[in-house]
Design an enzyme around this catalytic site. Structure first.
Site, PDB file in Angstrom:
ATOM      1  N   TRP A  24       0.821  -1.222   0.000  1.00  0.00           N
ATOM      2  CA  TRP A  24       0.000   0.000   0.000  1.00  0.00           C
ATOM      3  C   TRP A  24       0.855   1.273   0.000  1.00  0.00           C
ATOM      4  CZ3 TRP A  24      -0.374  -4.036   3.406  1.00  0.00           C
ATOM      5  CH2 TRP A  24       0.265  -3.889   4.627  1.00  0.00           C
ATOM      6  N   ARG A  25       2.177   1.109   0.109  1.00  0.00           N
ATOM      7  CA  ARG A  25       3.039   2.294   0.028  1.00  0.00           C
ATOM      8  C   ARG A  25       3.505   2.561  -1.406  1.00  0.00           C
ATOM      9  NH1 ARG A  25       6.678   1.367   5.467  1.00  0.00           N
ATOM     10  NH2 ARG A  25       5.077   2.055   6.929  1.00  0.00           N
ATOM     11  N   GLU A  37      -5.595   0.667   5.835  1.00  0.00           N
ATOM     12  CA  GLU A  37      -5.747   1.070   7.240  1.00  0.00           C
ATOM     13  C   GLU A  37      -6.864   0.277   7.920  1.00  0.00           C
ATOM     14  OE1 GLU A  37      -3.855   2.651   9.124  1.00  0.00           O
ATOM     15  OE2 GLU A  37      -2.492   3.541   7.673  1.00  0.00           O
ATOM     16  N   GLN A  42      -6.328  -4.232  14.120  1.00  0.00           N
ATOM     17  CA  GLN A  42      -6.376  -5.535  14.797  1.00  0.00           C
ATOM     18  C   GLN A  42      -5.650  -6.654  14.059  1.00  0.00           C
ATOM     19  OE1 GLN A  42      -8.166  -5.347  17.619  1.00  0.00           O
ATOM     20  NE2 GLN A  42      -9.532  -3.636  17.252  1.00  0.00           N
ATOM     21  N   THR A  43      -4.949  -6.348  12.964  1.00  0.00           N
ATOM     22  CA  THR A  43      -4.291  -7.433  12.225  1.00  0.00           C
ATOM     23  C   THR A  43      -2.854  -7.041  11.900  1.00  0.00           C
ATOM     24  OG1 THR A  43      -6.449  -7.780  11.204  1.00  0.00           O
ATOM     25  CG2 THR A  43      -4.630  -9.032  10.286  1.00  0.00           C
ATOM     26  N   TYR A 120      -8.964   8.055  13.567  1.00  0.00           N
ATOM     27  CA  TYR A 120      -7.642   7.587  13.145  1.00  0.00           C
ATOM     28  C   TYR A 120      -7.593   7.387  11.624  1.00  0.00           C
ATOM     29  CZ  TYR A 120      -3.799   4.600  12.025  1.00  0.00           C
ATOM     30  OH  TYR A 120      -2.687   4.095  11.417  1.00  0.00           O
ATOM     31  N   ASP A 138      -2.965   6.255  16.884  1.00  0.00           N
ATOM     32  CA  ASP A 138      -3.432   4.925  17.292  1.00  0.00           C
ATOM     33  C   ASP A 138      -2.587   4.441  18.473  1.00  0.00           C
ATOM     34  OD1 ASP A 138      -1.022   4.323  16.184  1.00  0.00           O
ATOM     35  OD2 ASP A 138      -1.755   2.735  14.868  1.00  0.00           O
ATOM     36  N   THR A 296     -12.978  -9.929  20.911  1.00  0.00           N
ATOM     37  CA  THR A 296     -12.624  -8.760  21.728  1.00  0.00           C
ATOM     38  C   THR A 296     -13.210  -8.862  23.143  1.00  0.00           C
ATOM     39  OG1 THR A 296     -12.752  -7.508  19.693  1.00  0.00           O
ATOM     40  CG2 THR A 296     -12.536  -6.231  21.710  1.00  0.00           C
TER      41      THR A 296
END
Ligand code: SF4
Length: 349
Positions: A24-25, A37, A42-43, A120, A138, A296
Site C-alpha cells: 500500500w506504500r 488502514e 487488529q491485524t 484515526y 493509534d 474482543t
C-alpha cells in the site's frame, strides 16, 4: 510539547532510509490507504499484505467495491476477522458513489461521516493520501509519544489522545504530514515495540526520549486494565451428509452477524440433545477435541463433534455444501477453522 518539530525532522530522515516496502506504500492512493488502514486494524502487517493485494486485484475501484456481492466480499475478508470492517467498507463505498460521484473526499469532516471511518482512519487518509495536516493517533503512536515524554496519564482516557492529536497537528503544519504520520507509525511498529522489547539502541529518537533517559521505558504507556472477557462454553458440530457439510447462517445482529458458521450451541445441553433438537439423526458421532477462540469481549471455549448422518430432511435452516463450494463461496470466520480442517481430515480418511 517541546522538541516535537526536531523530533519530526529526525524521524522523517530515519523513515526515508528505513521504511519497509509494503504494497500500500507503492502508488499511494486514497482508496489504497483506506483499505489498508481498515485491514491493519487488529491485524498484523505481515498477515495483511496478501489480503490487500488480492482485494485490490479483485476490487480495484470504489465502484467495484460498492457493487460487490456480500458473499464475495466476505470471502475476500475470510481469515482477517472483525467482519464488520468489510461490511462497513462496502457501505462507505456506496456512500462515496452516491454522495461524491465515486471520489473519496479530501476532507477530514466528510471522511468521518462515512461508515466505519473513525478519527484515526480519517486522519491517516487525509495525511498520507492528501498531504493534509491531520493527525492519526493509534496505539502505536500513543506508545511512542508517552515514552518520549514520560507521560504519566492513562492512555485509556480520551483526553490523552486528544492532547497528542492537537500537538501533532500543530507540528504537521510545518512538516510533511504524510511522511510524519507514516514514520511515527513505522517507529512504533519496528523499533518502539510493546511488551518489553523496544529497540532503544536503534532508535533515532533516543536523545529526546525521557522514558529512556529516566530508565523507565517499560513503565509507559500507563493503561488501566481491560475488562475481563466473558467466557462461553460452546459445542461445535461438523455434520456430513451425502458428502455435504451442514452450515448455518448467523443472525443479522450481534457477534459475527450474517456470517456462515458450523452449527453450534451453548454447552448447556448434551450433544445428543442438541442434534435431536435440530432433527439430525446421526449414524456416527466422534469427538474432535477442545479448543478456544478469543474475540474482543468474549472467549469461546469449544468442544467439537464429527457427525455422519444419512439424511438431511427436517434439519431446519441448514444449508448443505460440498468442500469445493465451501472453499469458493462461503466465508467462515476463523473461530471455526480448527474444526473445519479437522472435520475434512476425518471425512477424507
Ligand atoms: Fe521508544 Fe526507546 Fe526510542 Fe524511547 S528510545 S522512543 S522508548 S524505542
Amino acid at each position: 510539547m517541546e522538541n516535537l518539530y526536531n523530533i519530526a525532522k529526525d524521524l522523517i530522515t530515519w523513515y526515508q532510509k528505513n521504511a519497509r516496502i509494503l504494497p500500500w506504500r507503492e502508488n499511494i492512493s486514497p482508496y489504497g490507504v483506506w483499505i489498508s488502514e481498515i485491514m491493519l486494524q487488529q491485524t498484523r502487517v505481515e498477515a495483511v499484505k496478501k489480503y490487500y493485494i488480492r482485494f485490490m486485484e479483485e476490487l480495484p475501484t470504489i465502484k467495484e467495491l460498492s457493487e460487490v456481492s456480500d458473499e464475495k466480499l466476505l470471502k475476500l475478508w475470510q481469515g482477517l476477522g472483525y467482519y464488520n470492517r468489510a461490511k462497513n467498507l462496502k457501505k462507505a463505498a456506496i456512500e462515496v458513489m452516491e454522495q461524491y460521484h465515486g471520489v473519496i473526499p479530501n476532507s477530514y469532516e466528510k471522511l468521518l461521516q462515512l461508515k466505519g471511518i473513525g478519527e484515526y482512519t480519517a486522519g491517516a487518509i487525509c495525511s498520507i493520501a492528501f498531504g493534509l495536516p491531520e493527525s492519526a493517533v493509534d496505539g502505536n503512536v500513543l506508545r511512542v509519544m508517552t515514552r518520549l515524554y514520560a507521560y504519566e496519564k492513562d492512555i485509556m482516557d480520551k483526553q490523552v489522545k486528544k492532547e497528542f492529536s492537537i500537538a501533532i497537528k500543530e507540528v504537521l503544519k510545518h512538516t510533511n504530514p504524510s511522511l510524519f504520520n507514516q514514520s511515527i507509525m513505522e517507529l512504533g511498529a519496528m523499533v518502539c515495540l510493546p511488551n518489553g522489547t523496544p529497540k532503544c539502541n536503534e532508535c533515532p529518537l533516543q536523545k529526546y526520549c525521557k522514558a529512556y533517559h529516566q530508565n523507565r521505558v517499560m513503565e509507559f504507556p500507563h493503561k488501566s486494565p481491560k475488562k475481563q472477557r466473558r467466557i462461553e462454553y460452546r459445542t461445535m458440530f461438523f455434520i456430513m451428509c451425502q458428502n455435504k457439510l451442514a452450515l448455518h447462517k448467523r443472525p443479522e445482529t450481534g457477534l459475527l452477524s450474517n456470517l456462515w458458521e458450523l452449527p453450534n450451541g451453548l454447552k448447556e445441553i448434551s450433544p445428543f440433545e442438541q442434534l435431536l433438537q435440530w432433527g439430525v439423526r446421526y449414524a456416527t458421532i466422534d469427538e474432535m477435541g477442545k479448543t478456544k477462540h478469543i474475540f474482543t469481549h468474549i472467549q469461546w471455549n469449544m468442544e467439537g463433534y464429527y457427525i455422519q448422518t444419512d439424511s438431511f430432511e427436517n434439519c431446519a435452516d441448514f444449508v448443505w455444501v460440498t468442500q469445493c463450494e465451501l472453499q469458493q463461496k462461503y466465508a467462515l470466520p476463523s473461530a471455526f477453522s480448527v474444526y473445519v480442517k479437522k472435520g475434512f481430515e476425518m471425512f477424507n480418511k
